[in-house]
Design a protein around this motif. Structure first.
Motif, PDB file in Angstrom:
ATOM      1  N   GLU A 111      38.983  51.286  45.414  1.00 27.74           N
ATOM      2  CA  GLU A 111      40.082  50.543  44.791  1.00 27.74           C
ATOM      3  C   GLU A 111      39.503  49.222  44.292  1.00 27.74           C
ATOM      4  O   GLU A 111      39.657  48.162  44.897  1.00 27.74           O
ATOM      5  N   TRP A 112      38.825  49.293  43.154  1.00 26.18           N
ATOM      6  CA  TRP A 112      37.996  48.189  42.694  1.00 26.18           C
ATOM      7  C   TRP A 112      38.818  46.948  42.336  1.00 26.18           C
ATOM      8  O   TRP A 112      38.363  45.818  42.537  1.00 26.18           O
ATOM      9  N   THR A 113      40.000  47.141  41.795  1.00 25.66           N
ATOM     10  CA  THR A 113      40.830  45.993  41.417  1.00 25.66           C
ATOM     11  C   THR A 113      41.201  45.176  42.647  1.00 25.66           C
ATOM     12  O   THR A 113      41.060  43.942  42.657  1.00 25.66           O
ATOM     13  N   LEU A 114      41.651  45.831  43.686  1.00 24.34           N
ATOM     14  CA  LEU A 114      42.051  45.135  44.908  1.00 24.34           C
ATOM     15  C   LEU A 114      40.849  44.488  45.582  1.00 24.34           C
ATOM     16  O   LEU A 114      40.937  43.360  46.080  1.00 24.34           O
ATOM     17  N   ILE A 169      33.841  39.774  39.920  1.00 27.29           N
ATOM     18  CA  ILE A 169      33.897  40.079  38.487  1.00 27.29           C
ATOM     19  C   ILE A 169      33.425  41.504  38.221  1.00 27.29           C
ATOM     20  O   ILE A 169      34.041  42.249  37.447  1.00 27.29           O
ATOM     21  N   GLU A 170      32.338  41.888  38.902  1.00 34.19           N
ATOM     22  CA  GLU A 170      31.812  43.248  38.747  1.00 34.19           C
ATOM     23  C   GLU A 170      32.858  44.284  39.164  1.00 34.19           C
ATOM     24  O   GLU A 170      33.064  45.294  38.478  1.00 34.19           O
ATOM     25  N   MET A 171      33.531  44.039  40.279  1.00 33.17           N
ATOM     26  CA  MET A 171      34.553  44.970  40.763  1.00 33.17           C
ATOM     27  C   MET A 171      35.738  45.045  39.786  1.00 33.17           C
ATOM     28  O   MET A 171      36.242  46.127  39.480  1.00 33.17           O
ATOM     29  N   LEU A 172      36.177  43.884  39.320  1.00 37.98           N
ATOM     30  CA  LEU A 172      37.342  43.839  38.443  1.00 37.98           C
ATOM     31  C   LEU A 172      37.073  44.470  37.078  1.00 37.98           C
ATOM     32  O   LEU A 172      38.005  44.924  36.400  1.00 37.98           O
ATOM     33  N   GLU A 173      35.819  44.484  36.667  1.00 33.50           N
ATOM     34  CA  GLU A 173      35.472  45.070  35.373  1.00 33.50           C
ATOM     35  C   GLU A 173      35.194  46.570  35.463  1.00 33.50           C
ATOM     36  O   GLU A 173      35.038  47.227  34.442  1.00 33.50           O
ATOM     37  N   LYS A 174      35.172  47.114  36.680  1.00 31.94           N
ATOM     38  CA  LYS A 174      34.951  48.548  36.841  1.00 31.94           C
ATOM     39  C   LYS A 174      36.204  49.333  36.463  1.00 31.94           C
ATOM     40  O   LYS A 174      37.315  48.881  36.710  1.00 31.94           O
ATOM     41  N   PRO A 175      36.036  50.520  35.893  1.00 29.24           N
ATOM     42  CA  PRO A 175      37.205  51.383  35.686  1.00 29.24           C
ATOM     43  C   PRO A 175      37.810  51.749  37.041  1.00 29.24           C
ATOM     44  O   PRO A 175      37.096  52.129  37.961  1.00 29.24           O
ATOM     45  N   ASP A 176      39.109  51.591  37.157  1.00 28.68           N
ATOM     46  CA  ASP A 176      39.792  51.854  38.423  1.00 28.68           C
ATOM     47  C   ASP A 176      40.855  52.932  38.188  1.00 28.68           C
ATOM     48  O   ASP A 176      41.838  52.702  37.481  1.00 28.68           O
ATOM     49  N   GLY A 193      48.705  40.810  39.653  1.00 29.83           N
ATOM     50  CA  GLY A 193      47.835  41.940  39.370  1.00 29.83           C
ATOM     51  C   GLY A 193      47.159  41.911  38.015  1.00 29.83           C
ATOM     52  O   GLY A 193      46.564  42.924  37.600  1.00 29.83           O
ATOM     53  N   ASP A 194      47.200  40.792  37.298  1.00 27.58           N
ATOM     54  CA  ASP A 194      46.569  40.677  35.976  1.00 27.58           C
ATOM     55  C   ASP A 194      45.050  40.563  36.143  1.00 27.58           C
ATOM     56  O   ASP A 194      44.526  39.498  36.496  1.00 27.58           O
ATOM     57  N   LYS A 195      44.335  41.656  35.875  1.00 28.49           N
ATOM     58  CA  LYS A 195      42.880  41.688  36.086  1.00 28.49           C
ATOM     59  C   LYS A 195      42.150  40.657  35.230  1.00 28.49           C
ATOM     60  O   LYS A 195      41.200  40.009  35.690  1.00 28.49           O
ATOM     61  N   ILE A 199      39.617  37.721  36.601  1.00 28.92           N
ATOM     62  CA  ILE A 199      38.222  37.568  36.162  1.00 28.92           C
ATOM     63  C   ILE A 199      37.971  36.118  35.746  1.00 28.92           C
ATOM     64  O   ILE A 199      36.959  35.510  36.120  1.00 28.92           O
ATOM     65  N   LYS A 200      38.901  35.542  35.003  1.00 36.51           N
ATOM     66  CA  LYS A 200      38.770  34.134  34.626  1.00 36.51           C
ATOM     67  C   LYS A 200      38.773  33.238  35.865  1.00 36.51           C
ATOM     68  O   LYS A 200      38.049  32.238  35.932  1.00 36.51           O
ATOM     69  N   PHE A 201      39.588  33.605  36.844  1.00 40.59           N
ATOM     70  CA  PHE A 201      39.641  32.841  38.091  1.00 40.59           C
ATOM     71  C   PHE A 201      38.292  32.862  38.802  1.00 40.59           C
ATOM     72  O   PHE A 201      37.816  31.835  39.294  1.00 40.59           O
ATOM     73  N   ALA A 202      37.659  34.039  38.859  1.00 37.37           N
ATOM     74  CA  ALA A 202      36.351  34.153  39.511  1.00 37.37           C
ATOM     75  C   ALA A 202      35.309  33.299  38.799  1.00 37.37           C
ATOM     76  O   ALA A 202      34.469  32.648  39.446  1.00 37.37           O
ATOM     77  N   TYR A 203      35.345  33.283  37.471  1.00 34.56           N
ATOM     78  CA  TYR A 203      34.431  32.410  36.733  1.00 34.56           C
ATOM     79  C   TYR A 203      34.756  30.944  37.004  1.00 34.56           C
ATOM     80  O   TYR A 203      33.856  30.098  37.053  1.00 34.56           O
ATOM     81  N   ALA A 204      36.047  30.627  37.198  1.00 29.47           N
ATOM     82  CA  ALA A 204      36.437  29.250  37.513  1.00 29.47           C
ATOM     83  C   ALA A 204      35.863  28.807  38.848  1.00 29.47           C
ATOM     84  O   ALA A 204      35.478  27.643  39.018  1.00 29.47           O
ATOM     85  N   VAL A 205      35.793  29.724  39.803  1.00 35.54           N
ATOM     86  CA  VAL A 205      35.194  29.399  41.099  1.00 35.54           C
ATOM     87  C   VAL A 205      33.726  29.026  40.907  1.00 35.54           C
ATOM     88  O   VAL A 205      33.226  28.069  41.521  1.00 35.54           O
ATOM     89  N   ILE A 206      33.040  29.775  40.061  1.00 35.51           N
ATOM     90  CA  ILE A 206      31.630  29.480  39.778  1.00 35.51           C
ATOM     91  C   ILE A 206      31.498  28.104  39.139  1.00 35.51           C
ATOM     92  O   ILE A 206      30.615  27.309  39.490  1.00 35.51           O
ATOM     93  N   VAL A 207      32.404  27.799  38.211  1.00 37.21           N
ATOM     94  CA  VAL A 207      32.382  26.491  37.547  1.00 37.21           C
ATOM     95  C   VAL A 207      32.623  25.374  38.556  1.00 37.21           C
ATOM     96  O   VAL A 207      31.906  24.365  38.585  1.00 37.21           O
TER      97      VAL A 207
END
Length: 337
Positions: A111-114, A169-176, A193-195, A199-207
């Motif tokens: 369940e890659w999205t979760l 990001i890798e998990m969220l970009e996988k086909p689920d 649930g907006d993937k 993904i933008k949130f995960a990049y924000a953490v990196i920033v």
């Protein structure tokens, strides 16, 4: 007086309904393991308390004055109290194994999205934790049966935070192919649930992680490009902001604690906390220069009547022009809503 002894024999022993003694702990109405998505709502809602630690951090950094958390203003702590420990409690306990279980179960079930949502939140929480507490137990945090835990250095935690974010990001970009229905959307109180937004949130953490390293000597060569790349894939407008929706009740709430600690429906700010003079100086670019011999501000005769003191050569404020020598505008590093 005679004593009357009454022996109570457990019903399950009389009926022979359990094969093993510990089977009595298996309650079908309160299972020990649940589906991954059922963890999600409780995990996200724990973020409601993370700002409570500003009660300690604000006075300690001279950003806020207080009549309440005065021990932290003196760089001490309150004896016999967990004041200032809310972020620690959120990461290790309130989210804790629930978040670990959600991630691990979701990965096992593909369940890659979760799983990606869980890893993004884990990266955010641990980034926040190490920024407040420095060295923290990370590798030993959830080792079963371990009673003593070694601390990890902050630079290791920083690297791991970015690793979790990239994995998210890798998990969220996988086909689920999982048919979630409303399992995620109804329990995700941040993005429903907006993937794409996660993904933008995960990049924000990196920033956020890398932006705190801008004062390092090797920032330009080691971190700057990664930060710029992540910022380009992160929040682009206020519509991307991570906002946790938790119902309060305003002045009509049955308990004041239901409302935002810093909101108008709480009385905290009216008497316990106030903006410190140093915070105003930072925001306005008027941090003074102090006399090394006396420790006092250096007066300037005939200067600005509203601020008659010599201003320190270097200021870190968001409204400073870049062409002023020695000044730095954080907006030049990254614009992140």
């Amino acid at each position: 007086m005679k004593k009357i002894l009454i022996y109570l024999i457990p019903l399950f022993l009389l009926l022979g309904g359990c094969e093993k003694y510990l089977d009595v702990n298996k309650n079908t109405d309160s299972p020990a393991q649940v589906e991954g998505y059922l963890y999600l709502a409780g995990i996200t809602q724990q973020y409601q308390g993370i700002y409570w630690d500003i009660r300690a951090v604000g006075p300690m950094t001279q950003m806020m004055g207080t009549t309440s958390y005065t021990t932290f203003a003196n760089h001490f702590y309150t004896l016999g109290s967990d004041a200032g420990g809310e972020i620690w409690r959120v990461v290790y306990w309130l989210q804790g194994m629930n978040l670990e279980n959600m991630i691990n179960q979701s990965i096992a079930a593909e369940e890659w999205t979760l799983a990606g949502i869980g890893l993004a939140m884990k990266a955010f929480s641990w980034d926040m934790l190490t920024k407040v507490h420095g060295e923290v137990p990370m590798k030993d945090a959830y080792v079963a049966g371990l009673l003593t835990h070694n601390y990890d250095y902050q630079d290791e935690v920083y690297e791991q935070v970015r690793a979790w974010a990239y994995e998210a990001i890798e998990m969220l970009e996988k086909p689920d192919n999982t048919a979630y229905g409303t399992k995620i959307s109804a329990n995700d109180y941040i993005y429903s649930g907006d993937k794409a937004k996660w993904i933008k949130f995960a990049y924000a953490v990196i920033v956020r992680n890398l932006a705190s390293l801008t004062n390092k000597n090797d920032f330009n060569s080691a971190y700057a490009q990664e930060l710029i790349t992540a910022a380009g894939k992160s929040f682009q407008s206020p519509a991307d902001d991570a906002t946790l929706r938790i119902a309060g009740g305003s002045q009509s709430a049955p308990y004041g604690e239901y409302n935002n600690f810093w909101g108008t429906a709480r009385a905290n700010l009216s008497y316990s906390y106030f903006q410190h003079e140093y915070a105003v100086q930072v925001f306005t670019g008027t941090v003074p220069e102090y006399d090394e011999a006396t420790g006092n501000k250096i007066p300037v005769a005939g200067g600005n009547p509203y601020y008659p003191h010599k201003v320190a050569e270097k200021q870190i404020v968001a409204d400073t022009l870049l062409d002023v020598p020695g000044h730095f505008d954080p907006r030049a590093a990254v614009k992140l809503s």
